[in-house]
Design an enzyme around this catalytic site. Structure first.
Site, PDB file in Angstrom:
ATOM      1  CB  CYS A  19      28.737  52.604 125.759  1.00 56.28           C
ATOM      2  SG  CYS A  19      29.867  51.828 124.583  1.00 56.28           S
TER       3      CYS A  19
ATOM      4  CG  HIS B 138      29.825  51.813 132.306  1.00 57.35           C
ATOM      5  ND1 HIS B 138      28.934  51.699 131.258  1.00 57.35           N
ATOM      6  CD2 HIS B 138      31.065  51.932 131.741  1.00 57.35           C
ATOM      7  CE1 HIS B 138      29.594  51.758 130.111  1.00 57.35           C
ATOM      8  NE2 HIS B 138      30.882  51.892 130.375  1.00 57.35           N
TER       9      HIS B 138
ATOM     10  CD  GLU C 191      30.426  52.116 137.286  1.00 60.22           C
ATOM     11  OE1 GLU C 191      29.192  52.201 137.414  1.00 60.22           O
ATOM     12  OE2 GLU C 191      30.995  51.102 136.852  1.00 60.22           O
TER      13      GLU C 191
ATOM     14  CE  LYS D 108      28.021  48.006 130.029  1.00 58.85           C
ATOM     15  NZ  LYS D 108      27.314  48.763 131.079  1.00 58.85           N
TER      16      LYS D 108
ATOM     17  CG  HIS E 289      29.527  47.245 126.789  1.00 53.53           C
ATOM     18  ND1 HIS E 289      28.361  47.945 126.565  1.00 53.53           N
ATOM     19  CD2 HIS E 289      30.468  48.197 127.058  1.00 53.53           C
ATOM     20  CE1 HIS E 289      28.579  49.230 126.686  1.00 53.53           C
ATOM     21  NE2 HIS E 289      29.853  49.410 126.988  1.00 53.53           N
TER      22      HIS E 289
ATOM     23  CG  PHE F 288      34.401  54.832 122.648  1.00 52.64           C
ATOM     24  CD1 PHE F 288      34.903  54.171 123.746  1.00 52.64           C
ATOM     25  CD2 PHE F 288      34.661  54.296 121.393  1.00 52.64           C
ATOM     26  CE1 PHE F 288      35.645  53.011 123.615  1.00 52.64           C
ATOM     27  CE2 PHE F 288      35.396  53.136 121.248  1.00 52.64           C
ATOM     28  CZ  PHE F 288      35.894  52.489 122.356  1.00 52.64           C
TER      29      PHE F 288
END
Length: 799
Positions: free
Chosen positions: A170, A303, A314, A336, A341, A400
């Site tokens: 991502c 994010h 975050e 997002k 996403h 990830f």
């Protein structure tokens, strides 16, 4: 390393600016639709129409509902379309329209594409055909990997500069834009098309559903009532040039890419560090390298996924990196919340929104935010957009495997220029490897010189596998959820660290970065996860396997198990991956991202990977289905190197076993062929490597060939080498892969390991070639041989 052209500025001395933008998302078919929708707080997350959603916790997604019809084509089987490529082409066509035709020579125009799933739909179709007893179309295999995406876009526009694929899950889109800016600052290109692309698939939805990450309602990042993320699809693409180039040619600049930062959490395969430590390091690195102080950041595009763990982590990272007071007064919003996403495309789409926010001085809102969460105590721009008064903004993307990327963008009118980093040479201080022929370079070199390699025949193809015991490196419990890709990578990296004198888990090791590469990627995990879905649907999704399906998962496992927390990235450049990873690692060190890092390249053989090569005629340049010539062997393995800034290596008393002197990249970029029969792209890569290293052809002691027994590619390389050295004598030639087999993306790293061993008493420069099957070429110039550390005086001068 020196820039390839004297007329171009040194790394860090020039601004890099965005002059073209393109996007296709749930908010519409252009970048203007994306920005207008984001500014208005328009939510494009709706019931998904084009895919069966039964058995999932949600029916929603940020689906692209506009026609996806690029005007430029790409190679694909009849009756099949790879949506991730088509999304990228649509966005690229819009971005490229900002440049007058012919303004940039094709040889000076690069491509850097980020993606999480790459050609997942093509891979799924291959596995479906196998399950149903059909013979898969061989050309499906040419669309599966990230590099297939990058090369398809490059070929569509005939861009013949560096062509690279980034897969940090991502964080891919943001990482791709940062890498593209590096290429420009180092003088390796005059323009770069960069961004990301990912498409919806039932495989991806089933995976996130198995992790219980999907929200039944449109995602509401940072809100106390958030229930998870909403997946999105689409593409964001930008055209980057140096600021001086833009001014010289009258190009309209939107915003500048001032710098970027990377880091590894080394904490968990899917969850972020709860205190945001890894993400904060990425932000801090981006600020340091861009020359922007925390107090100058006036907007953060977060994010902001909407999951219970990600948003507080975050928030903590922003507070750590900016300081409590600055973080409290800085608006933060999540794109997002409106488009979902977009995975590997998220960072690129969000960079576009951030660039427009700076240009228009408007902070877009976080849609759906209503109830403050005590764990997320920042200003998330609820309700509607608000005016800004700032010259700098931050865009965050975390992934990830604990891969973090942060971009710093600045307003072009302010004329900010990043500081010039201190230049230093890049040396090699440690090597570790796993190969079918042995576990040391000496053993593999011996096998090569004897002409011996362990080989078995399967499906008409010679294959060579590693005999490996993971016991010394990983407990049974640790490797229970790890595929062989990760196990190989941990073992090879551990050996390289030991060879370089780093203790895993030590404070010195913690500062090390991890630059990982893989040519074919996590195919073992992908096959294991996807096959049950095809038979049983989402209920068969295994949450323990899904995290291993991303290409950067092995890098995350390396960081986690060996305690490495520095900059991390993952490249997948086909058979040129090993050389590309070493080149990127050297440039990161030269730019000041770290003092040391480890470059690890791994590929493993699976049944379907072997069948794909066999179906393609062992990728010999013949048409799919034609027989191979019998000389090609497909192999697996892993090679890791510790790279260091020379001054840092000397300061800690390391033995210098080699030095990277320079590198060059080029592409053949044509839809009509996989590579140029005359080897012109490879010749340009070799010439660029020599120029980067300050070498003449007569100064090269040996050439380590990409040759692996594929007649068409080998002939093209031979022609390129002869032209490069004409009218001089061609130096010694080594072709170890013709004996040891083609270890896919590991090849360039393996040849360097052998060159270091063979030239350990020599110290004369060598050239090492790597080429992908899609016509992307990387050539390295290196000096081999041990150099003992020298003591330093009190003034810091070596003697």
């Amino acid at each position: 390393m020196k820039p390839q052209h004297d007329s171009t500025p040194q790394h860090g001395s020039s601004g890099v600016t965005v002059v073209g933008m393109g996007a296709i998302s749930a908010l519409g078919p252009t970048a203007r639709h994306l920005w207008d929708g984001a500014r208005q707080g328009q939510v494009g997350i709706r019931p998904v129409q084009a895919m069966e959603m039964n058995g999932l916790d949600t029916k929603l997604g940020g689906e692209v509902t506009d026609p996806v019809e690029p005007s430029r084509g790409y190679r694909h089987p009849a009756g099949f379309r790879e949506r991730s490529i088509e999304l990228a082409l649509v966005a690229a066509e819009e971005a490229m329209a900002a440049l007058p035709a012919g303004l940039v020579a094709p040889e000076r125009f690069g491509v850097v594409l980020g993606t999480c799933n790459a050609g997942l739909l093509a891979g799924r179709e291959w596995l479906r055909a196998v399950r149903d007893g059909e013979v898969p179309d061989p050309e499906l295999a040419l669309l599966v990997t990230p590099q297939a995406l990058a090369e398809s876009v490059g070929a569509a526009f005939r861009l013949r500069g560096p062509v690279l694929a980034v897969n940090t899950a991502c964080a891919s889109g943001a990482n791709a834009i940062g890498l593209a800016a590096d290429l420009l600052r180092a003088g390796r290109a005059d323009a770069v098309l960069a961004g990301g692309s990912d498409a919806f698939s039932d495989v991806c939805f089933a995976g996130f559903n198995a992790l219980q990450s999907l929200s039944p309602e449109p995602a509401t990042p940072y809100d106390a009532g958030r229930q998870g993320l909403s997946l999105g699809e689409g593409s964001g693409m930008v055209v980057l040039v140096r600021a001086g180039f833009a001014r010289e040619h009258g190009l309209t600049a939107v915003a500048d890419i001032a710098g970027y930062g990377l880091s590894a959490d080394g904490f968990h395969s899917t969850a972020p560090h709860p205190e945001g430590r890894g993400a904060a390091r990425a932000i801090e690195s981006a600020l340091r390298l861009s020359g922007i102080g925390p107090e100058q950041i006036g907007y953060v595009n977060g994010h902001g996924t909407g999951t219970p763990k990600n948003d507080p982590a975050e928030t903590n990272a922003i507070r750590r990196a900016l300081g409590e007071e600055q973080a409290a007064r800085t608006p933060v919003s999540s794109t997002k919340s409106m488009i979902g996403h977009m995975l590997g495309a998220a960072g690129a789409a969000e960079a576009i929104v951030t660039a427009r926010a700076l240009a228009d001085q408007v902070a877009p809102p976080t849609a759906g935010y209503r109830t403050p969460d005590p764990q997320c105590p920042l200003d998330y721009v609820p309700g509607r957009a608000r005016p800004l008064d700032t010259g700098a903004a931050l865009s965050n993307n975390f992934a990830f495997g604990g891969a973090n990327a942060s971009l710093v963008l600045t307003r072009t009118a302010d004329g900010h220029r990043p500081p010039r980093p201190h230049t230093d040479r890049v040396v090699i201080t440690g090597v570790g490897l796993l190969n079918p022929a042995g576990s040391t370079a000496a053993e593999v070199w011996s096998a090569y010189t004897r002409g011996q390699c362990p080989v078995e025949w399967e499906d008409g193809l010679r294959r060579s596998r590693v005999d490996f015991d993971p016991g010394p490196y990983l407990t049974k419990r640790e490797r229970r959820r790890m595929d062989r890709l990760a196990q190989f990578s941990v073992a090879a990296t551990a050996r390289a660290l030991a060879d370089a004198g780093f203790e895993p888990g030590s404070a010195a090791a913690e500062a090390l970065g991890v630059i990982f590469g893989t040519g074919t990627g996590p195919m073992e995990a992908m096959e294991k996860f996807t096959a049950p879905l095809l038979a049983e649907g989402p209920a068969a999704a295994d949450p323990s396997v899904f995290p291993n399906t991303v290409y950067n998962q092995a890098a995350g496992q390396v960081a986690l198990h060996l305690g490495l927390r520095g900059p991390t990235s993952t490249l997948s450049v086909g058979h040129a991956t090993g050389a590309a990873v070493l080149a990127y690692g050297a440039d990161l060190l030269a730019a000041g991202h770290a003092d040391a890092l480890v470059c690890t390249v791994t590929d493993t053989l699976t049944d379907q990977v072997g069948r794909a090569y066999a179906a393609l005629g062992a990728a010999s340049g013949r048409r799919p289905g034609e027989a191979a010539d019998g000389r090609f062997t497909l192999a697996e393995g892993s090679v890791a190197f510790v790279l260091e800034r020379r001054s840092a290596a000397i300061a800690r008393g390391a033995t210098l076993v080699g030095e990277l002197l320079g590198h060059g990249m080029a592409s053949d970029a044509s839809r009509g062929r996989l590579w140029d029969a005359r080897g012109r792209g490879l010749e340009r890569a070799m010439r660029a490597a020599l120029e980067d290293a300050g070498l003449a052809p007569t100064g090269v002691d040996a050439v380590w060939l990409a040759s692996a027994g594929l007649s068409a590619a080998d002939t093209a390389e031979s022609r390129a080498v002869r032209r490069l050295f004409h009218p001089y004598k061609v130096p010694r030639l080594h072709a170890p892969k013709t004996v040891l087999g083609e270890p896919m993306g590991v090849g360039g790293a393996l040849t360097l390991a052998l060159a270091l061993h063979q030239g350990r008493f020599d110290r004369r420069p060598v050239l090492l070639n790597s080429s992908s099957l899609g016509g992307s070429h990387v050539s390295l110039a290196a000096r081999c041989g041990a150099e003992e550390p020298r003591t330093t005086t009190t003034s810091g001068e070596a003697r």
